[in-house]
Write a protein that holds these residues in place. Structure first.
Motif, PDB file in Angstrom:
ATOM      1  N   LEU A 149      12.994 -47.977   2.376  1.00  0.00           N
ATOM      2  CA  LEU A 149      13.712 -48.510   3.535  1.00  0.00           C
ATOM      3  C   LEU A 149      13.952 -50.014   3.390  1.00  0.00           C
ATOM      4  CD1 LEU A 149      11.847 -46.550   6.345  1.00  0.00           C
ATOM      5  CD2 LEU A 149      14.185 -46.143   5.560  1.00  0.00           C
ATOM      6  N   ALA A 188       8.662 -43.087   8.649  1.00  0.00           N
ATOM      7  CA  ALA A 188       8.940 -44.479   8.294  1.00  0.00           C
ATOM      8  C   ALA A 188       7.836 -45.053   7.409  1.00  0.00           C
ATOM      9  CB  ALA A 188       9.097 -45.323   9.560  1.00  0.00           C
ATOM     10  N   TYR A 234      15.380 -45.448   9.031  1.00  0.00           N
ATOM     11  CA  TYR A 234      14.793 -44.121   8.837  1.00  0.00           C
ATOM     12  C   TYR A 234      15.509 -43.097   9.708  1.00  0.00           C
ATOM     13  CZ  TYR A 234      11.688 -40.176   8.536  1.00  0.00           C
ATOM     14  OH  TYR A 234      11.209 -38.902   8.331  1.00  0.00           O
ATOM     15  N   GLU A 293      13.299 -50.955   9.816  1.00  0.00           N
ATOM     16  CA  GLU A 293      12.738 -49.826   9.068  1.00  0.00           C
ATOM     17  C   GLU A 293      12.810 -48.549   9.891  1.00  0.00           C
ATOM     18  OE1 GLU A 293       9.562 -52.475   6.421  1.00  0.00           O
ATOM     19  OE2 GLU A 293       8.987 -51.627   8.355  1.00  0.00           O
TER      20      GLU A 293
END
Length: 444
Positions: free
Chosen positions: A68, A61, A96, A92
């Motif tokens: 993202l 991430a 991910y 996020e």
């Protein structure tokens, strides 16, 4: 959904909270990802499977935040700036998992994201649920055709700051830049180096074989091995004993260029946490004098502790600010390594927070680097050798420093052509190595 995935989703509820805390700490408290992960693992009791999940989610991430965030914006019915920091971080993580973690089902990604936001910002639970479900239904958003600015497009696609994207485009051709940035999203190879003071090649091979770890001996560094499949390195008996160290090939190549020999008097002027110093001592066969210095008291103490574990006793480690000239050290050393503090653009794969650096973060570095190199050069004996290295690919911190130094110090010359190492070409960290030779007669 398979039973194993369902169990993993339940088990990982706590793991996701740990991952969230780390990501939030790095994003908003400027923590270092590797340090934050180590602290979290020491604080929380989780098994190895969960540690692997947390590590993958955190580094994954953090390595794709810009991408993202762009994806999240395409599914929001509100301005992204209206999201709380907590909600943005959870999204996020969720996005991910949806796109990059095949081991996590879509259902688990949505369900666990909602559970997580209820722990950290319950008011945003409805938004998280709606956005995650919309993303599952519609799939990821495409963007490349919408953005004409090359740097901005690369910034989103490879999750790199626009500043770095523009610098790379200025330094390299577009195709090379794309290949370089793509490699910086990949997991780096893991290299270890045999410590001959504590172990033998036969013992190392036996250790690796018992754990089912694949190893490949390096052609350039005879004590280096590329390995895969090693888990829990910190608890490996041979590692604890000091039988091997973890070190990227690029760092070893910088030391190899210095060519320290038994009986030499050597200075590693920016040494902490000590990896290069330990390899210098190894090549010196633990004979001679090695002064390892750094501005950080904490890191120097770590270096001393690890030196004992590795059986290295020629190191004199102490705190010193390399930017301040020390007259007492003038003409003292046969060889000097200046592994200068730098922007770190070559180790983005290992420290994802570097991806987002701006001009303000790095603009003063060349001045610092040149000052350290200038000081160090005065500590060298009249026929000594000096290696200047960085883990960046920024020309301002590499070849431009070298050219400026040579222009102002006529008694020095390059002993060999400087080396630039690239992840997608050399399977190493991005690195720069320049070797100088001092000859006072040359300046006359």
């Amino acid at each position: 959904m398979s039973n194993s995935i369902h169990k993993g989703a339940i088990m990982s509820n706590n793991a996701r909270k740990i991952a969230y805390d780390i990501i939030y700490d790095v994003k908003y408290n400027k923590a270092y990802s590797n340090i934050s992960i180590n602290k979290a693992f020491n604080k929380n009791t989780i098994d190895n499977r969960e540690k692997g999940f947390v590590t993958e989610l955190v580094y994954g991430a953090l390595s794709r935040l810009i991408y993202l965030d762009y994806q999240i914006e395409q599914f929001l019915d509100m301005r992204a700036s209206k999201l709380s920091k907590q909600a943005k971080t959870v999204l996020e993580m969720g996005f991910y998992q949806l796109e990059f973690m095949d081991s996590v089902s879509d259902f688990a990604s949505v369900d666990e994201s909602v559970k997580l936001i209820k722990k950290v910002d319950n008011r945003s639970a409805g938004i998280i649920n709606a956005v995650m479900r919309k993303r599952v239904k519609e799939g990821k958003a495409e963007y490349t055709d919408k953005i004409s600015d090359k740097a901005k497009s690369l910034s989103i696609e490879f999750s790199i700051s626009e500043y770095i994207a523009r610098r790379f485009l200025k330094i390299y051709k577009e195709e090379f830049t794309r290949q370089l940035l793509s490699s910086m999203l990949e997991k780096p190879s893991l290299f270890i180096r045999l410590n001959k003071l504590r172990s033998t090649e036969a013992e190392l091979f036996e250790n690796l074989e018992q754990q089912g770890i694949y190893s490949k001996k390096n052609d350039i560094i005879d004590s280096a091995y590329e390995i895969s499949g090693m888990k829990n390195i910190g608890s490996n008996p041979l590692f604890v004993k000091g039988g091997f160290v973890i070190q990227d090939l690029s760092s070893m190549l910088a030391v190899k260029a210095l060519n320290p020999l038994p009986g030499d008097t050597v200075l590693d002027i920016c040494s902490a946490p000590g990896g290069k110093s330990f390899y210098i001592a190894d090549l010196m066969e633990n004979k001679g004098q090695l002064d390892s210095m750094d501005i950080s008291e904490h890191k120097i103490q770590m270096l001393k502790k690890r030196a004992v574990e590795l059986g290295v006793d020629i190191i004199n480690a102490r705190v010193m600010d390399a930017t301040v000239f020390n007259e007492e050290m003038t003409n003292r050393y046969d060889k000097i390594l200046v592994d200068a503090p730098c922007s770190g653009f070559g180790i983005i794969r290992r420290k994802p927070e570097i991806r987002y650096k701006s001009y303000e973060d790095v603009n003063q570095l060349p001045e610092i680097q040149y000052q350290i190199l200038s000081n160090a050069s005065k500590y060298l004996k009249d026929t000594g050798s000096l290696v200047y290295s960085t883990c960046t690919l920024e020309k301002k911190e590499n070849i431009e420093i070298v050219d400026k130094f040579l222009e102002n110090n006529k008694e020095f010359y390059l002993e060999e052509e400087p080396k630039e190492l690239y992840p997608h070409i050399h399977n190493t960290d991005g690195f720069f190595i320049a070797k100088f030779k001092k000859d006072i007669n040359k300046s006359v």
